[in-house]
Design a protein around this motif. Structure first.
Motif, PDB file in Angstrom:
ATOM      1  N   UNK A 173       0.861  -1.188   0.000  1.00  0.00           N
ATOM      2  CA  UNK A 173       0.000   0.000   0.000  1.00  0.00           C
ATOM      3  C   UNK A 173       0.891   1.228   0.000  1.00  0.00           C
ATOM      4  N   UNK A 174       0.741   2.098  -0.994  1.00  0.00           N
ATOM      5  CA  UNK A 174       1.579   3.287  -1.123  1.00  0.00           C
ATOM      6  C   UNK A 174       0.973   4.408  -0.284  1.00  0.00           C
ATOM      7  N   UNK A 175       1.733   4.868   0.704  1.00  0.00           N
ATOM      8  CA  UNK A 175       1.214   5.851   1.656  1.00  0.00           C
ATOM      9  C   UNK A 175       1.609   7.280   1.297  1.00  0.00           C
ATOM     10  N   UNK A 176       2.848   7.466   0.837  1.00  0.00           N
ATOM     11  CA  UNK A 176       3.292   8.825   0.521  1.00  0.00           C
ATOM     12  C   UNK A 176       4.304   8.797  -0.604  1.00  0.00           C
ATOM     13  N   UNK A 177       4.411   9.923  -1.302  1.00  0.00           N
ATOM     14  CA  UNK A 177       5.336  10.105  -2.416  1.00  0.00           C
ATOM     15  C   UNK A 177       6.095  11.400  -2.190  1.00  0.00           C
ATOM     16  N   UNK A 178       7.409  11.281  -2.058  1.00  0.00           N
ATOM     17  CA  UNK A 178       8.256  12.449  -1.796  1.00  0.00           C
ATOM     18  C   UNK A 178       7.745  13.257  -0.604  1.00  0.00           C
ATOM     19  N   UNK A 181      11.444   8.821  -7.349  1.00  0.00           N
ATOM     20  CA  UNK A 181      10.259   8.913  -6.501  1.00  0.00           C
ATOM     21  C   UNK A 181      10.547   8.189  -5.195  1.00  0.00           C
ATOM     22  N   UNK A 182      10.493   8.920  -4.081  1.00  0.00           N
ATOM     23  CA  UNK A 182      10.732   8.338  -2.764  1.00  0.00           C
ATOM     24  C   UNK A 182       9.381   7.916  -2.186  1.00  0.00           C
ATOM     25  N   UNK A 183       9.187   6.627  -2.012  1.00  0.00           N
ATOM     26  CA  UNK A 183       7.907   6.079  -1.591  1.00  0.00           C
ATOM     27  C   UNK A 183       7.970   5.571  -0.156  1.00  0.00           C
ATOM     28  N   UNK A 184       6.909   5.852   0.600  1.00  0.00           N
ATOM     29  CA  UNK A 184       6.681   5.195   1.882  1.00  0.00           C
ATOM     30  C   UNK A 184       5.514   4.245   1.688  1.00  0.00           C
ATOM     31  N   UNK A 185       5.657   3.015   2.123  1.00  0.00           N
ATOM     32  CA  UNK A 185       4.606   2.028   1.887  1.00  0.00           C
ATOM     33  C   UNK A 185       4.429   1.129   3.095  1.00  0.00           C
ATOM     34  N   UNK A 195       6.321  -0.972   7.849  1.00  0.00           N
ATOM     35  CA  UNK A 195       6.454   0.247   7.057  1.00  0.00           C
ATOM     36  C   UNK A 195       7.822   0.248   6.392  1.00  0.00           C
ATOM     37  N   UNK A 196       7.845   0.583   5.115  1.00  0.00           N
ATOM     38  CA  UNK A 196       9.088   0.565   4.348  1.00  0.00           C
ATOM     39  C   UNK A 196       9.243   1.856   3.558  1.00  0.00           C
ATOM     40  N   UNK A 197      10.479   2.184   3.223  1.00  0.00           N
ATOM     41  CA  UNK A 197      10.783   3.293   2.317  1.00  0.00           C
ATOM     42  C   UNK A 197      11.545   2.722   1.131  1.00  0.00           C
ATOM     43  N   UNK A 198      11.081   3.036  -0.070  1.00  0.00           N
ATOM     44  CA  UNK A 198      11.724   2.561  -1.297  1.00  0.00           C
ATOM     45  C   UNK A 198      11.918   3.713  -2.261  1.00  0.00           C
ATOM     46  N   UNK A 199      12.962   3.649  -3.053  1.00  0.00           N
ATOM     47  CA  UNK A 199      13.184   4.614  -4.123  1.00  0.00           C
ATOM     48  C   UNK A 199      12.847   3.956  -5.458  1.00  0.00           C
ATOM     49  N   UNK A 200      12.044   4.644  -6.229  1.00  0.00           N
ATOM     50  CA  UNK A 200      11.616   4.130  -7.530  1.00  0.00           C
ATOM     51  C   UNK A 200      12.129   5.051  -8.627  1.00  0.00           C
ATOM     52  N   UNK A 201      12.765   4.458  -9.610  1.00  0.00           N
ATOM     53  CA  UNK A 201      13.171   5.183 -10.818  1.00  0.00           C
ATOM     54  C   UNK A 201      12.507   4.487 -12.000  1.00  0.00           C
TER      55      UNK A 201
END
Length: 285
Positions: free
Chosen positions: A95-100, A133-137, A143-149
């Motif tokens: 579940x994507x909670x936040x973007x940047x 795109x820095x994602x919190x999910x 809870x995880x933080x991932x970087x998406x390119x």
């Protein structure tokens, strides 16, 4: 493919439909990435298929949450293998909670709406066009933080339209393909023809052109021929067998809505097969 819920409890029709979603997205992603140099309008291609509870009827939401990993937030329905999302480690059910640092929408109303997914996809496009795109999910209880390119590809999104009718359409932004025509495609080369033809309409801005100039029979027929020519070039650029186009149309052309052939806006099935064979032989003798 789906990791939530008891496999025996899932609606077989929904399981089949979501499998079609992934199949279409995989073919579309390959065409879009491989042909980015051919496209004047490009967009980030993540390989993410998103959904949210808010897009489903209220009566279906409990089952979608239990069996298909949907939540009120934009959630990962599936991931195209080998895509940017797969490489970033995104998984079905995330579940994507936040973007940047900005919270993503989580609307769930009394009627189905696609606002959550549409808003998220547009926000992702904007962020990825600038870089990462820095994602919190949320993944389960973690809870995880991932970087998406993402790599740029041809501007098109892909939608399966549940229907027993054989049809496909281009809206300018979306390629829409009926479940029936996907079932009729015997392999990915045949499906790639359907998708590439509609992508060609979008890339060549045919919907906008016809809106501006008028949808006359002659103008529609010209765009159809142009989309066949460019569509086979897209297939070839992505490594698909361009000769599959004529094979597919020879088999299913007569089953399509005969009205489009009677009014002259489309070539007859036989003439189109001849055209597709000629184009394919020129591209890949």
């Amino acid at each position: 493919m789906l990791c939530a819920g008891n496999a025996a409890s899932r609606d077989p029709g929904l399981v089949a439909l979501q499998a079609l979603d992934l199949r279409l997205a995989t073919v579309g992603h390959r065409l879009a990435i491989a042909n980015q140099s051919q496209c004047p309008r490009r967009a980030p291609q993540t390989g993410l298929i998103l959904h949210s509870l808010g897009q489903y009827a209220p009566s279906a939401r409990a089952a979608m949450a239990r069996d298909f990993a949907a939540s009120r937030y934009p959630s990962v329905q599936d991931v195209v293998p080998g895509s940017a999302a797969a490489n970033a480690g995104l998984q079905v059910g995330d579940a994507l909670l936040s973007l940047n640092g900005v919270a993503l929408p989580s609307q769930v109303g009394p009627k189905p709406v696609f606002t959550v997914v549409d808003t998220t996809e547009r926000a992702l496009d904007a962020a990825l066009t600038k870089g990462t795109a820095h994602l919190t999910l949320q993944r389960g209880r973690t809870s995880l933080a991932l970087d998406l390119r993402a790599n740029l590809g041809c501007l098109s999104r892909f939608q399966v339209m549940p229907s027993g009718r054989l049809f496909a359409d281009a809206t300018g932004r979306y390629v829409q393909v009926s479940s029936a025509i996907m079932d009729a495609a015997r392999d990915e080369d045949e499906l790639a023809f359907v998708v590439a033809h509609e992508m060609a309409h979008n890339i060549l801005a045919h919907p906008d052109r016809l809106k501006a100039q008028g949808r006359t029979v002659a103008k529609i027929r010209a765009t159809e021929i142009e989309a066949d020519e460019f569509g086979l070039k897209l297939m070839h650029g992505a490594g698909y067998d361009v000769h599959a186009a004529a094979r597919f149309w020879a088999r299913i052309g007569e089953q399509m809505d005969s009205g489009i052939f009677r009014d002259g806006s489309h070539l007859s099935p036989g003439k189109r097969v001849v055209l597709l064979r000629a184009i394919a032989n020129r591209i890949a003798p």
